[in-house]
Scaffold this motif. Structure first.
Motif, short mmCIF file in Angstrom:
data_model
loop_
_atom_site.label_atom_id
_atom_site.label_comp_id
_atom_site.label_asym_id
_atom_site.label_seq_id
_atom_site.Cartn_x
_atom_site.Cartn_y
_atom_site.Cartn_z
N GLU A 7 0.58 -0.97 -0.12
CA GLU A 7 -0.13 0.09 -0.24
C GLU A 7 0.81 1.52 -0.17
O GLU A 7 1.85 1.28 0.50
CB GLU A 7 -1.22 -0.07 1.24
N THR A 34 1.12 5.32 1.20
CA THR A 34 0.27 6.35 1.25
C THR A 34 1.33 7.62 1.44
O THR A 34 1.20 8.16 1.50
CB THR A 34 0.98 5.84 3.08
N THR A 46 -8.16 2.73 -1.65
CA THR A 46 -7.51 1.64 -0.63
C THR A 46 -7.82 -0.18 -0.67
O THR A 46 -8.28 -0.57 -1.90
CB THR A 46 -8.65 1.53 0.53
N ASP A 73 -9.28 -1.49 7.68
CA ASP A 73 -9.07 -0.32 7.80
C ASP A 73 -9.45 0.43 7.31
O ASP A 73 -11.03 -0.21 6.37
CB ASP A 73 -7.85 -0.57 6.40
N GLN A 126 -11.93 2.24 4.14
CA GLN A 126 -11.84 2.21 2.85
C GLN A 126 -12.30 3.61 2.17
O GLN A 126 -13.11 4.17 2.97
CB GLN A 126 -12.69 1.09 2.51
N PHE A 129 -6.05 7.28 4.00
CA PHE A 129 -5.94 6.27 3.77
C PHE A 129 -4.34 5.39 3.16
O PHE A 129 -3.40 6.43 2.69
CB PHE A 129 -6.28 6.36 2.04
N SER A 130 -3.95 4.17 2.54
CA SER A 130 -2.93 3.64 2.46
C SER A 130 -3.94 3.10 0.85
O SER A 130 -4.76 2.83 0.99
CB SER A 130 -2.97 2.10 2.93
N TYR A 131 -3.12 3.24 -0.09
CA TYR A 131 -3.59 3.06 -1.47
C TYR A 131 -3.33 2.03 -1.93
O TYR A 131 -1.84 1.99 -2.02
CB TYR A 131 -3.53 4.38 -2.28
N LYS A 132 -4.16 0.77 -2.47
CA LYS A 132 -3.51 -0.66 -2.94
C LYS A 132 -3.02 -0.27 -4.06
O LYS A 132 -2.86 -1.47 -4.94
CB LYS A 132 -4.57 -1.62 -1.64
#
Length: 421
Positions: free
Chosen positions: A254, A256, A292, A299, A301, A336-339
């Motif tokens: 992910e 950030t 996300t 987590d 979303q 958020f953490s982007y996937k």
DNA sequence: TCTGGGGTCCTAGGACCC
DNA sequence: TCTGGGGTCCTAGGACCC
């Protein structure tokens, strides 16, 4: 009559061409990021590995049976696909490449005494000239040809070719053919049919025509007629330019940091522009999105997107790369953490004949066009990522690819990747 | 407030394909 | 811990036109 040539376990077969020692052994190919199984050899299927199953779930089977695992190598598969298609073009005046591993041949108007022998000959030629095993079905409609090609995979004694045309033969085959495996019947329709007590292709074909129209509308009606031997799906041998274009990826980890996300998305945009220019189109509207990890339910979303419009249309590298990274800055939220992220060209037009703004700066456009052309030729001569925009960082996309085979037949792939464990 | 008989274009969502 | 990446077509309904 139509033929369908379908490459058996295509991605696995491509790997085996360069690894003949894997013939007869269980082999699978994983999706991008080594996510799930997208191709399986017959031996792997026999071990119970399902299409689309996540790698982490099948790992015990893989280890227990010594299944050979490959990361996906689309540069290789795309090139092998072109070779198979080139062979097929010698067998019919019109060939429609339907997907990376399937092509239809239009045999209408051809005088061929023995179509069953012809199907077997096509299959043997593909194997001999490319190394790829191919199943060839010939039948009065495309839908029936697909079914005929499936028979080749089930019955090796057909030697890769099957001509299915006599009504009594078609009936016999359809009676045992699951309706959900028919081309054009998806999950939803299959469920609906099952509730009606219909499980085989033959039972579906026995429905009254008006019932099919009422419950399954136009697409269902077409499939029904095709099963009756009446061609109802167009043969499309000339490629129309795409109406939309998407380049997106999941990341190994992910992200950030907004600069990292910008760099990745800028590289997607750059790749998309090369595809766009190859087909001679302009973008009128671009969507940039980032999301996300939807599997991490605990987590926070998000699915964020930004729409950018180009009323005058553009196919300019610098313009689109800059717009994509600005869009990322606009949608980025540090909570958020982007996937996964990507760019989608949602509205496009053909460049030729497109009416551009009257008062645009033609001289500046011309300078930009020369720059874009230079970038195109650098990419095709020395590979994508040879010259980068600063925002792209090192121009590599962070993917997990532990077991990718070499690029045996091409010099590079479309997007350079940085392998992350 | 009620009143006819046509059209087109756009969009969102669903269903399907590999 | 780990779950892909693309596409197309059809339909219904709304907004708008005369």
């Amino acid at each position: 009559m139509f033929a369908l040539a379908d490459c058996n376990n295509f991605f696995v077969s491509c790997e085996r061409v360069f690894r003949p020692d894997l013939e007869g052994k269980p082999v699978i190919v994983l999706s991008n990021n080594d996510g799930c199984a997208v191709a399986r050899s017959n031996e792997a299927k026999a071990l119970g590995i399902k299409m689309g199953e996540p790698y982490f779930k099948i790992r015990p089977i893989v280890e227990q049976h010594g299944v050979k695992v490959f990361s996906s190598n689309y540069a290789l598969y795309g090139d092998m696909s072109r070779r198979v298609h080139a062979v097929l073009r010698d067998f019919a005046p019109a060939v429609e490449q339907y997907s990376i591993d399937e092509s239809f041949l239009d045999l209408r108007g051809m005088m061929i005494a023995d179509l069953d022998a012809y199907a077997k000959e096509i299959s043997a030629s593909c194997r001999h000239l490319t190394g790829i095993p191919v199943s060839v079905g010939i039948a009065p409609t495309k839908t029936l040809a697909k079914i005929a090609s499936k028979l080749c995979k089930k019955f090796p004694r057909l030697r890769g070719g099957c001509y299915m045309h006599r009504p009594q033969d078609i009936e016999k085959v359809l009676c045992t053919y699951p309706v959900e495996d028919v081309w054009g019947i998806g999950r939803r329709s299959a469920k609906k049919l099952s509730a009606m007590g219909i499980t085989t292709a033959w039972q579906f074909a026995q429905l009254k025509e008006y019932e099919v129209c009422k419950s399954f509308a136009l697409p269902g009606w077409r499939t029904w007629k095709e099963l009756h031997g009446e061609p109802s799906v167009d043969f499309e041998d000339q490629m129309e330019p795409r109406q939309s274009l998407c380049v997106s990826r999941s990341f190994a980890h992910e992200l950030t940091d907004v600069r990292d996300l910008c760099a990745q998305v800028a590289t997607f945009a750059e790749s998309a522009v090369r595809k766009l220019r190859k087909q001679g189109s302009l973008v009128l509207e671009m969507a940039v999105f980032a999301m996300t990890n939807r599997f991490h339910e605990n987590d926070p979303q998000a699915f964020s997107s930004e729409l950018v419009v180009f009323p005058d249309g553009t196919d300019d590298h610098a313009t689109l790369v800059a717009a994509a990274s600005e869009a990322v800055r606009a949608l980025f939220d540090k909570r958020f953490s982007y996937k996964k992220a990507g760019v989608i060209f949602t509205r496009m037009a053909q460049r030729d004949g497109f009416q551009r703004a009257l008062f645009r700066d033609a001289e500046a456009d011309d300078r930009q066009e020369r720059l874009s052309r230079a970038l195109d030729s650098l990419a095709s001569e020395y590979g994508p990522g040879t010259v980068l925009f600063g925002v792209q960082g090192d121009g590599r996309v962070w993917m997990a690819q532990e077991n990718r085979s070499p690029q045996y037949t091409t010099r590079w792939s479309d997007i350079p990747t940085a392998s992350v464990k």
